[in-house]
Design a protein around this motif. Structure first.
Motif, PDB file in Angstrom:
ATOM      1  N   ASP A   1     -13.033 -10.497  -0.301  1.00 25.44           N
ATOM      2  CA  ASP A   1     -11.589 -10.323  -0.516  1.00 25.44           C
ATOM      3  C   ASP A   1     -11.280  -8.822  -0.524  1.00 25.44           C
ATOM      4  OD1 ASP A   1     -11.592 -13.003  -0.852  1.00 25.44           O
ATOM      5  OD2 ASP A   1     -10.779 -13.024  -2.886  1.00 25.44           O
ATOM      6  N   GLU A   2     -10.150  -8.464   0.068  1.00 28.60           N
ATOM      7  CA  GLU A   2      -9.802  -7.041   0.155  1.00 28.60           C
ATOM      8  C   GLU A   2      -8.427  -6.765  -0.421  1.00 28.60           C
ATOM      9  OE1 GLU A   2     -10.005  -5.659   4.151  1.00 28.60           O
ATOM     10  OE2 GLU A   2     -12.146  -5.234   4.009  1.00 28.60           O
ATOM     11  N   GLU A   3      -8.263  -5.569  -0.968  1.00 31.66           N
ATOM     12  CA  GLU A   3      -6.928  -5.072  -1.315  1.00 31.66           C
ATOM     13  C   GLU A   3      -7.013  -3.567  -1.515  1.00 31.66           C
ATOM     14  OE1 GLU A   3      -5.203  -6.474  -4.986  1.00 31.66           O
ATOM     15  OE2 GLU A   3      -7.042  -6.134  -6.117  1.00 31.66           O
ATOM     16  N   GLU A   4      -5.853  -2.940  -1.731  1.00 33.77           N
ATOM     17  CA  GLU A   4      -5.805  -1.501  -1.960  1.00 33.77           C
ATOM     18  C   GLU A   4      -6.457  -1.189  -3.310  1.00 33.77           C
ATOM     19  OE1 GLU A   4      -4.608   1.045  -0.163  1.00 33.77           O
ATOM     20  OE2 GLU A   4      -4.103  -0.253   1.532  1.00 33.77           O
ATOM     21  N   VAL A   5      -7.382  -0.258  -3.302  1.00 34.36           N
ATOM     22  CA  VAL A   5      -8.069   0.133  -4.528  1.00 34.36           C
ATOM     23  C   VAL A   5      -8.148   1.664  -4.536  1.00 34.36           C
ATOM     24  CG1 VAL A   5     -10.231   0.003  -5.832  1.00 34.36           C
ATOM     25  CG2 VAL A   5      -9.450  -1.987  -4.552  1.00 34.36           C
ATOM     26  N   PRO A   6      -7.714   2.310  -5.616  1.00 30.82           N
ATOM     27  CA  PRO A   6      -7.810   3.775  -5.655  1.00 30.82           C
ATOM     28  C   PRO A   6      -9.263   4.231  -5.482  1.00 30.82           C
ATOM     29  CG  PRO A   6      -6.489   2.962  -7.500  1.00 30.82           C
ATOM     30  CD  PRO A   6      -7.102   1.769  -6.837  1.00 30.82           C
ATOM     31  N   ASP A   7      -9.409   5.419  -4.889  1.00 29.75           N
ATOM     32  CA  ASP A   7     -10.756   5.971  -4.726  1.00 29.75           C
ATOM     33  C   ASP A   7     -11.299   6.522  -6.047  1.00 29.75           C
ATOM     34  OD1 ASP A   7     -10.540   5.401  -2.020  1.00 29.75           O
ATOM     35  OD2 ASP A   7      -9.639   7.349  -1.580  1.00 29.75           O
ATOM     36  N   GLU A   8     -10.399   6.949  -6.913  1.00 36.31           N
ATOM     37  CA  GLU A   8     -10.818   7.569  -8.168  1.00 36.31           C
ATOM     38  C   GLU A   8     -11.275   6.513  -9.173  1.00 36.31           C
ATOM     39  OE1 GLU A   8      -7.720   7.705  -6.759  1.00 36.31           O
ATOM     40  OE2 GLU A   8      -6.663   9.497  -7.455  1.00 36.31           O
ATOM     41  N   ALA A   9     -11.876   7.005 -10.247  1.00 37.74           N
ATOM     42  CA  ALA A   9     -12.234   6.121 -11.350  1.00 37.74           C
ATOM     43  C   ALA A   9     -10.989   5.805 -12.168  1.00 37.74           C
ATOM     44  CB  ALA A   9     -13.275   6.790 -12.237  1.00 37.74           C
ATOM     45  N   TYR A  10     -10.892   4.584 -12.632  1.00 38.28           N
ATOM     46  CA  TYR A  10      -9.818   4.189 -13.550  1.00 38.28           C
ATOM     47  C   TYR A  10     -10.325   3.029 -14.381  1.00 38.28           C
ATOM     48  CZ  TYR A  10      -9.149   0.527 -10.050  1.00 38.28           C
ATOM     49  OH  TYR A  10      -9.365  -0.506  -9.179  1.00 38.28           O
ATOM     50  N   THR A  11      -9.659   2.820 -15.503  1.00 40.82           N
ATOM     51  CA  THR A  11     -10.106   1.766 -16.409  1.00 40.82           C
ATOM     52  C   THR A  11      -8.961   0.820 -16.719  1.00 40.82           C
ATOM     53  OG1 THR A  11      -9.612   3.201 -18.288  1.00 40.82           O
ATOM     54  CG2 THR A  11     -11.880   3.168 -17.522  1.00 40.82           C
ATOM     55  N   ILE A  12      -9.287  -0.455 -16.835  1.00 38.69           N
ATOM     56  CA  ILE A  12      -8.318  -1.463 -17.265  1.00 38.69           C
ATOM     57  C   ILE A  12      -8.782  -1.969 -18.625  1.00 38.69           C
ATOM     58  CG2 ILE A  12      -7.343  -3.737 -16.787  1.00 38.69           C
ATOM     59  CD1 ILE A  12      -7.811  -3.175 -13.802  1.00 38.69           C
ATOM     60  N   PRO A  13      -7.930  -1.859 -19.635  1.00 39.95           N
ATOM     61  CA  PRO A  13      -8.395  -2.232 -20.976  1.00 39.95           C
ATOM     62  C   PRO A  13      -8.674  -3.725 -21.096  1.00 39.95           C
ATOM     63  CG  PRO A  13      -6.039  -1.741 -21.002  1.00 39.95           C
ATOM     64  CD  PRO A  13      -6.538  -1.390 -19.626  1.00 39.95           C
ATOM     65  N   PHE A  14      -9.612  -4.066 -21.977  1.00 40.19           N
ATOM     66  CA  PHE A  14      -9.930  -5.472 -22.247  1.00 40.19           C
ATOM     67  C   PHE A  14      -8.876  -6.043 -23.201  1.00 40.19           C
ATOM     68  CE2 PHE A  14     -14.762  -4.555 -21.774  1.00 40.19           C
ATOM     69  CZ  PHE A  14     -14.602  -4.462 -20.415  1.00 40.19           C
ATOM     70  N   GLY A  15      -8.667  -7.344 -23.071  1.00 41.87           N
ATOM     71  CA  GLY A  15      -7.792  -8.023 -24.023  1.00 41.87           C
ATOM     72  C   GLY A  15      -6.328  -7.922 -23.691  1.00 41.87           C
ATOM     73  N   GLU A  16      -6.000  -7.417 -22.513  1.00 38.70           N
ATOM     74  CA  GLU A  16      -4.603  -7.437 -22.090  1.00 38.70           C
ATOM     75  C   GLU A  16      -4.483  -8.248 -20.816  1.00 38.70           C
ATOM     76  OE1 GLU A  16      -2.617  -3.936 -20.576  1.00 38.70           O
ATOM     77  OE2 GLU A  16      -0.727  -4.646 -21.412  1.00 38.70           O
ATOM     78  N   ALA A  17      -3.761  -9.347 -20.903  1.00 38.26           N
ATOM     79  CA  ALA A  17      -3.586 -10.201 -19.731  1.00 38.26           C
ATOM     80  C   ALA A  17      -2.707  -9.506 -18.711  1.00 38.26           C
ATOM     81  CB  ALA A  17      -2.953 -11.518 -20.158  1.00 38.26           C
ATOM     82  N   ASN A  18      -2.919  -9.881 -17.462  1.00 43.08           N
ATOM     83  CA  ASN A  18      -2.073  -9.378 -16.382  1.00 43.08           C
ATOM     84  C   ASN A  18      -1.194 -10.531 -15.899  1.00 43.08           C
ATOM     85  OD1 ASN A  18      -1.115  -7.595 -14.404  1.00 43.08           O
ATOM     86  ND2 ASN A  18      -2.560  -8.417 -12.912  1.00 43.08           N
ATOM     87  N   LEU A  19       0.088 -10.270 -15.811  1.00 46.88           N
ATOM     88  CA  LEU A  19       0.984 -11.280 -15.243  1.00 46.88           C
ATOM     89  C   LEU A  19       1.135 -10.990 -13.768  1.00 46.88           C
ATOM     90  CD1 LEU A  19       1.515 -11.780 -18.220  1.00 46.88           C
ATOM     91  CD2 LEU A  19       3.936 -12.023 -17.684  1.00 46.88           C
ATOM     92  N   THR A  20       0.587 -11.853 -12.926  1.00 45.92           N
ATOM     93  CA  THR A  20       0.696 -11.588 -11.493  1.00 45.92           C
ATOM     94  C   THR A  20       2.065 -11.994 -10.973  1.00 45.92           C
ATOM     95  OG1 THR A  20      -0.207 -13.720 -10.856  1.00 45.92           O
ATOM     96  CG2 THR A  20      -1.774 -11.935 -11.191  1.00 45.92           C
ATOM     97  N   ARG A  21       2.792 -12.797 -11.720  1.00 45.00           N
ATOM     98  CA  ARG A  21       4.194 -13.090 -11.392  1.00 45.00           C
ATOM     99  C   ARG A  21       4.848 -13.623 -12.649  1.00 45.00           C
ATOM    100  NH1 ARG A  21       3.579 -16.170  -6.612  1.00 45.00           N
ATOM    101  NH2 ARG A  21       5.763 -16.794  -6.675  1.00 45.00           N
ATOM    102  N   GLU A  22       6.165 -13.513 -12.692  1.00 49.31           N
ATOM    103  CA  GLU A  22       6.901 -14.017 -13.845  1.00 49.31           C
ATOM    104  C   GLU A  22       7.923 -15.037 -13.394  1.00 49.31           C
ATOM    105  OE1 GLU A  22       7.752 -10.953 -17.130  1.00 49.31           O
ATOM    106  OE2 GLU A  22       7.359  -9.719 -15.381  1.00 49.31           O
ATOM    107  N   GLY A  23       7.980 -16.143 -14.107  1.00 51.34           N
ATOM    108  CA  GLY A  23       8.936 -17.183 -13.760  1.00 51.34           C
ATOM    109  C   GLY A  23       9.497 -17.837 -15.006  1.00 51.34           C
TER     110      GLY A  23
END
Lengths: 321, 373, 342
Positions: C190-212
């Motif tokens: 699977d592919e998508e845009e990903v920054p070249d730099e290092a970054y962190t996503i914190p644990f314990g926070e859900a991501n809403l991929t869409r809102e309805g």
């Protein structure tokens, strides 16, 4: 063999401390005041002390369910251990580990371990740290003849050899895995097992501090020099049951009595150093006295110490959650 | 096709938008509207924006239903005179839809322009450079914590007859995270370096917030490089700054804590959603981003006030337009008071700190008029 | 920024962290591959699916360690190394192999900190691939995250895309607790845009991929993509869904789930793991306990049957949740009629 006077005094004190610590637990456990269960190291003192006398705080060890002796030999504080066994907040693990989980990372003591065979893989990792960080340290995995059959142990002998890790595998062979004799449960010999992995093997009489100290010294020097892992097989006698309350009905009458009479490491040590003129009886007596006081005060303090708070239940599951 | 019928189509907000959701109709069928009246709320993955009527007339049909997701250019409604027949309108819709689906297939690979990271005197800057024309180019300078995305609703509109360059300031967006001292002087030197690198002698600077302070500093230090200034809620014209925003923006690392902070930016709080917060977080998560923001804040708002007073620069500036949201909660619109007479000041009602997003059409039109003067 | 595959994103996370911190090491079966072979080629595989490819070449044998096929000893060694100053990333290859080393994870690693009174830090990451969809059958297809989630002391991460994978893995490597990082094996390309730099996503926070407005869908890992496919289809039919990707099952972002259920009043949970005591059951219990009054319809779980993962494609497809099953579940909760008590 030349052993520094300070080393002799320190080692005697450590062995005496273990003996008194365990004998006192034997008494106190029977009163019902100590929660859970304990496994005593009486009779095996020279093994832990003889090995650890060759180590520094920078070296790492793992222990077993029978871990009090290794803790004391590695320099863990007695009062904190006693409080831990009583389940008090002043315990070395704040009352959350108990007898089988005493650890003190500042002393390179990575824990007693409630799982038979739990320690050897961990010591491969500690040895990998020492090797990778180039800090000069080595790792020692203490385990029993019972654990010598565990897959984790045998895998660790292989991994340590493959990675050429600075680790010493110390088999403390007291002849019993719980209530089953090693003559039944252990196939082949420890020596042949080491050979099967192409690993050097040394063995010694575990009631003789001098034999353990010297043989362990060779094993540790081997590992420290970057020659890879080595096995040290220590022959021992266990004076008490697998756990406190075990009546040892599987052992022949007189077996333990004979061990206590003929193979008491403390008696043998005293005889040897006084006959050789290395130490005086009076010095050893003074140590006995001091240790008695230390154990007494550790028990008094442990009994008086506060219990953990309800909030401690939820603390320290994670560094951050 | 009946000339009195105007198709209302899914608008394209910004460069990357390919589809949008009709969040809600603001006008009932049969209602009469003027050009510029809000017709509907259009929701993109970035923001919800009001869609203004392109012409006067009666909204005869709502072709798209509320909540429906449609490609840019798809028919969402029909505007016509009251006397156009229903049959004509039906025919119009049928014809439009037949032609639109065909057209959509043709332009399927019409990809939006992508920003690129270029070397500007040893510094990596992310730049989006679009448009062609004879006049001096425009350079868009965003504010604290912003990036080229802040110009989503302006960049293409301003680039219809002119080269327009948006870029991420150092420490921001996709640019390198070294902000040096983090001062206006520093950022201004980067603007000049960027002009040099792109071979631009003179540019119109359209600048927002802290970027406004950067633009004013550029006028101070390199006046010959600046053709004009369009300043949106610029820094440097007064002491006040909302430190709750600055500190909150720096410290918030979750959507939940960031959304209330971003709400300071706008008059209509409904504009700030999780998606917008997530875009900000995607930038803030990059290694070095938060440190850079701290450095910029320390250099510019050290004691809870703006460090630089750039009012003296205004005494001799190129033609200058100042636009401010009346309800700005970051830099108060009172900072636009008592500016020299030569400067045109526009205070927009019901607008917060981001007029270029909240009142994009109006801001675009004012800037175009200003540049055409 | 460029398009990167799930595999590349994970590789890049490890590479960047190894450059940043010399204590980060990689170990596992064939993470380089080829040592002891007769060709002399090392870094022959870079992991069984090529995820660690090239790390050996850049960082050498001291930091990229091939192991014998002995999970108990090297996972234990990773734990021991983590407790004594290194920051290992150990690859368990297929998560199903946890059966061979669970003691070292469950009884050792997870419990050090608590049973040693807060004195241990065990910054260990165990990466493993999981999930069905490759005809890998019963011993190579399980989604065992509930097993790890059950164990206090472990953190459990299930990335749902390349962007998520890179940020979450860097976070995992920098985290001071043991982290189980589970990669769905069907997603590596699977592919998508990903920054070249290092970054962190914190644990314990859900991501809403869409809102309805109508239905909340909670999905994990690869199921997030399927939930979004279903939601796209439902959107065209006038049903709007919120899709929650919790990112981590431990810690779990309970607040976001409860907030969204409060907004929509309907909940569908998509969980690829075996149905008894899985995340769908866990979240159902949470919502039943904390948001009972918000519910307009019974909770629906899109889950596999209580069977091992079958081999034959036709059976595996039946076994797995898919977009059509999710769509049907959403419609079922939408169509639920409340019967008033007499």
């Amino acid at each position: 063999m030349q052993i520094a006077r300070e080393t002799l005094l320190r080692s005697y004190r450590a062995m005496r401390t273990i003996r008194d610590f365990e004998e006192r637990l034997h008494v106190e456990f029977a009163t019902g005041e100590i929660p859970g269960f304990v496994h005593l190291y009486c009779g095996e003192e020279a093994s832990g002390v003889g090995v650890c006398a060759n180590l520094t705080d920078n070296d790492t060890i793992s222990s077993t369910h029978r871990g009090h002796g290794h803790c004391i030999a590695k320099g863990v504080e007695v009062s904190g251990m006693m409080a831990e066994i009583y389940g008090k907040s002043t315990g070395v693990c704040r009352g959350k580990g108990g007898s089988m989980h005493i650890a003190d990372f500042s002393r390179g003591m990575l824990g007693a371990n409630g799982i038979v065979g739990g320690g050897p893989p961990l010591m491969c990792g500690a040895a990998l740290s020492h090797k990778t960080l180039k800090d000069g340290g080595i790792a020692v995995a203490f385990y029993g003849d019972g654990a010598s059959n565990e897959g984790t142990t045998l895998e660790s002998l292989n991994l340590a050899t493959v990675w050429k890790l600075p680790v010493v595998f110390v088999v403390e062979d007291n002849g019993y895995g719980e209530a089953t004799g090693s003559s039944f449960a252990v196939a082949g010999t420890q020596k042949d097992r080491a050979a099967g992995f192409g690993m050097p093997y040394l063995e010694c009489d575990g009631s003789d501090f001098f034999a353990v100290y010297q043989t362990a010294g060779e094993a540790i020097a081997h590992a420290r020099a970057g020659n890879g892992p080595i096995m040290l097989h220590v022959h021992l006698q266990r004076w008490y049951g697998h756990f406190e309350g075990d009546a040892m009905t599987y052992r022949a009458a007189g077996e333990v009595a004979e061990a206590k009479r003929d193979h008491d490491c403390l008696d043998l040590f005293r005889k040897k150093v006084t006959e050789a003129g290395l130490l005086e009886h009076a010095e050893l007596d003074a140590i006995d006295e001091a240790v008695r006081d230390e154990i007494e005060s550790s028990v008094v303090a442990a009994k008086a110490a506060p219990l953990p708070e309800p909030a401690d239940l939820l603390a320290d599951v994670y560094v951050r959650y | 096709m009946n000339a009195s019928i105007t198709p209302i189509t899914m608008p394209k907000f910004g460069l990357a938008m390919t589809e949008g959701k009709l969040a809600g109709w603001m006008v009932r069928p049969g209602a009469t509207v003027k050009a510029g009246d809000d017709l509907a709320d259009i929701e993109t993955s970035k923001i919800t924006n009001a869609y203004e009527s392109p012409a006067a007339g009666v909204l005869r049909r709502q072709v798209a239903q509320e909540g429906e997701m449609l490609a840019v250019g798809a028919l969402i409604g029909v505007l016509a005179d009251a006397d156009t027949s229903d049959a004509d309108i039906d025919a119009f819709i049928a014809q439009f839809n037949a032609e639109f689906s065909a057209g959509a297939a043709e332009s399927a690979d019409d990809t939006p322009p992508e920003p690129s990271v270029i070397d500007v005197k040893g510094r990596a800057l992310r730049v989006l450079d679009i448009g062609h024309g004879d006049g001096d180019p425009i350079v868009l300078i965003h504010g604290f914590g912003g990036d080229i995305g802040n110009w989503l609703f302006n960049h293409a509109a301003l680039a219809s007859n002119r080269r327009v360059i948006a870029f991420d300031l150092p420490g921001h967006g996709g640019s390198g995270k070294d902000v040096g001292p983090g001062s206006l002087e520093f950022f201004s030197s980067v603007v000049v370096d960027l002009l040099d690198t792109l071979g631009i002698e003179r540019a119109h600077l359209v600048a927002h917030s802290l970027g406004g302070g950067v633009a004013l500093t550029t006028v101070k230090n390199a006046p010959s490089r600046v053709a004009s200034l369009a300043l949106l809620a610029p820094a440097g014209l007064g002491p006040d700054i909302n430190m709750a925003f600055i500190d909150g923006f720096i410290s918030a690392d979750r959507q939940k804590t960031l959304i209330p902070v971003l709400s300071y930016l706008v008059h209509d709080k409904g504009l700030i959603g999780r998606k917008m917060a997530d875009d900000v977080l995607r930038y803030k998560r990059l290694d070095g981003a938060v440190d850079a923001l701290r450095q910029v804040a320390a250099a510019n708002f050290a004691d809870g006030h703006q460090t630089d007073n750039l009012r003296p620069v205004l005494e001799s500036v190129p033609p200058t337009l100042v636009i401010w949201g009346k309800d700005d909660e970051i830099l108060p619109s009172s900072h636009a008071a008592e500016l020299p007479d030569a400067i045109t000041v526009e205070i927009l009602p019901d607008t917060g700190h981001m007029p270029q997003m909240e009142q994009s059409e109006e801001v675009n039109s004012k800037i175009r008029t200003f540049l055409a003067r | 920024m460029s398009k990167k595959s799930f595999r590349q994103a994970i590789n890049e996370a490890m590479r960047l962290e190894m450059r940043r911190d010399p204590r980060v090491i990689i170990m596992g079966e064939d993470v380089a591959g080829g040592q002891g072979g007769t060709s002399g080629v090392v870094d022959a595989w870079g992991g069984v699916l090529g995820v660690t490819k090239g790390l050996y070449t850049e960082f050498g044998p001291e930091r990229v360690l091939d192991t014998p096929i002995t999970e108990a000893s090297y996972i234990g060694a990773a734990a021991g190394a983590a407790a004594t100053g290194l920051r290992p990333v150990a690859e368990l290859m297929f998560v199903d192999f946890v059966g061979s080393c669970l003691d070292q994870i469950m009884n050792q690693t997870a419990k050090f900190r608590y049973m040693f009174g807060g004195k241990a830090r065990t910054p260990l990451v165990i990466r493993a691939m999981f999930g069905a969809g490759f005809n890998a059958a019963a011993q190579h297809s399980q989604a065992l995250y509930p097993l790890f989630t059950h164990i206090p002391g472990l953190k459990v991460v299930i990335p749902s895309s390349p962007y998520e994978a890179k940020g979450l893995l860097i976070e995992a490597i920098r985290d001071d607790d043991p982290v189980i990082f589970l990669e769905h094996k069907v997603m590596y390309d699977d592919e998508e845009e990903v920054p070249d730099e290092a970054y962190t996503i914190p644990f314990g926070e859900a991501n809403l991929t869409r809102e309805g407005d109508d239905v909340t869908i909670v999905a994990f890992g690869r199921m997030v993509k399927l939930a979004n496919e279903a939601a796209d289809k439902l959107e065209r039919q006038g049903i709007s869904c919120t899709v929650i990707d919790p990112r981590t099952t431990s810690p779990l972002d309970r607040d976001t789930i409860l907030d969204c259920v409060a907004d929509t009043g309907r909940l569908v949970i998509v969980d690829e793991s075996s149905p008894r005591c899985n995340m769908a059951a866990d979240i159902s219990a949470l919502v039943a306990e904390e948001a009972f009054d918000a519910l307009k319809a019974p909770i629906r779980r899109v889950i596999p049957p209580h069977t091992p993962v079958p081999f034959a494609s036709v059976l595996e497809a039946l076994y797995l949740p898919d977009a059509a099953k999710i769509e049907a579940a959403v419609k079922a909760v939408m169509n639920h009629k409340v019967t008033e008590a007499a």
